[in-house]
Design an enzyme around this catalytic site. Structure first.
Site, short mmCIF file in Angstrom:
data_model
loop_
_atom_site.label_atom_id
_atom_site.label_comp_id
_atom_site.label_asym_id
_atom_site.label_seq_id
_atom_site.Cartn_x
_atom_site.Cartn_y
_atom_site.Cartn_z
N ASP A 1 -7.76 -68.13 -41.78
CA ASP A 1 -7.66 -66.91 -40.85
C ASP A 1 -6.24 -66.96 -40.12
O ASP A 1 -5.51 -68.06 -40.03
CB ASP A 1 -8.86 -67.02 -40.07
CG ASP A 1 -9.18 -68.25 -39.58
OD1 ASP A 1 -8.49 -69.23 -39.19
OD2 ASP A 1 -10.29 -68.62 -39.22
N ASN B 1 -21.69 -71.08 -32.71
CA ASN B 1 -22.60 -69.88 -33.05
C ASN B 1 -22.82 -70.06 -34.60
O ASN B 1 -23.49 -69.05 -35.22
CB ASN B 1 -22.29 -68.83 -32.63
CG ASN B 1 -20.83 -68.14 -33.17
OD1 ASN B 1 -20.38 -68.98 -34.04
ND2 ASN B 1 -20.37 -67.26 -32.41
N HIS C 1 -20.37 -69.77 -36.91
CA HIS C 1 -19.40 -68.98 -37.76
C HIS C 1 -18.40 -69.89 -38.51
O HIS C 1 -18.43 -71.25 -38.11
CB HIS C 1 -18.48 -68.26 -36.77
CG HIS C 1 -17.38 -69.10 -35.84
ND1 HIS C 1 -17.53 -68.98 -34.64
CD2 HIS C 1 -16.47 -69.38 -36.55
CE1 HIS C 1 -16.49 -69.71 -34.18
NE2 HIS C 1 -15.78 -69.97 -35.12
N GLU D 1 -18.28 -64.37 -37.92
CA GLU D 1 -19.16 -64.46 -36.93
C GLU D 1 -20.61 -64.11 -37.23
O GLU D 1 -20.86 -63.45 -38.31
CB GLU D 1 -18.80 -63.57 -35.75
CG GLU D 1 -17.49 -63.69 -35.24
CD GLU D 1 -17.58 -64.89 -34.29
OE1 GLU D 1 -18.41 -65.58 -34.11
OE2 GLU D 1 -16.20 -65.09 -33.50
#
Length: 266
Positions: free
Chosen positions: A67, A136, A138, A143
């Protein structure tokens, strides 16, 4: 069905780095998918040491990063291009033309994501994707809510991710980009092998949900259960409630600790 293998030990980054080194030695022109952030830094330090002291050769290795932040110029010290140069590429003999990044300053993000996806398809698939995991659940910037069939695309970062990444921007949340370009879950799943590193108590809940829970969009890492060759490398804090074993996602989210599950003993 495919399952996640868990290797729990005191130095998971070192074990993971040695697995990458095995791949590089067995296939000198391998394609590596690479992650950024604080977690994989020890992996890159060990790979650099193996190059420096044992001659691990990166001259034919090709890499793709997971990313990149949208809107940061390549010279910004928080771009992932800068990160990789600082922590690995400047310390090994990899060739500049063999490293591939998403361009966070592209004039057309959709075209840039399509270019990257096509480039990866032409050169890849990746022999190994190195992943971290967010609090979380991800992976990359996929996400919670990211679909299983997602591809490289523009994503909006959740507030929890912005909060977590603020430490890299002087703890100023206003300086953290709100968007990023990220490979998708489907893109990651095409890799021949996936190695995920998680360390620290703060990652325990995400690891537990990913390893022992069902495959659900609210925890993107849980989809890794569907990959035939996925291994989580965790330390004692992150892996406190999981075993050195092979865990399958089912409706009951069972975890098996028998030797028939090909347990990965650390």
């Amino acid at each position: 069905m495919p399952s996640i293998h868990v290797s729990k030990c005191a130095d998971p980054a070192i074990k993971l780095a040695h697995r990458i080194a095995e791949v590089v030695r067995s296939k000198p022109n391998c394609v590596l998918g690479l992650a950024t952030g604080s977690t994989p830094i020890p992996v890159y330090q060990e790979l650099a040491r193996l190059h420096r002291e044992e001659g691990l050769d990166f001259s034919q290795v090709r890499t793709f990063n997971l990313d990149e932040y949208a809107g940061l110029p390549p010279t910004h010290d928080q771009t992932y291009r800068f990160f990789m140069e600082e922590h690995l590429f400047s310390k090994v003999n990899i060739k500049p033309e063999n490293v591939h990044f998403l361009n966070g300053m592209a004039s057309d993000y959709e075209k840039e994501c399509e270019r990257y996806e096509q480039e990866l398809k032409a050169i890849g698939p990746c022999d190994v994707w190195l992943l971290g995991i967010g609090h979380n659940g991800h992976i990359a910037f996929n996400e919670p809510g990211s679909p299983r069939d997602s591809r490289t695309r523009v994503v909006c970062l959740t507030q929890s991710t912005i909060d977590a990444n603020a430490r890299f921007f002087g703890n100023d949340k206003s300086k953290v980009p709100t968007k990023a370009l990220s490979v998708g879950i489907a893109t990651i799943m095409e890799s021949r092998e996936i190695l995920l590193l998680a360390t620290g108590e703060s990652k325990r809940e995400a690891v537990t949900k990913s390893v022992k829970g069902k495959c659900e969009t609210h925890c993107p890492a849980s989809f890794l259960h569907e990959h035939p060759h996925c291994r989580f490398y965790v330390d004692m804090d992150a892996g406190k409630v999981v075993d050195n074993t092979c865990c399958q996602a089912t409706n009951q989210a069972s975890c098996c600790g028998s030797t028939s599950c090909h347990a990965a003993k650390a």
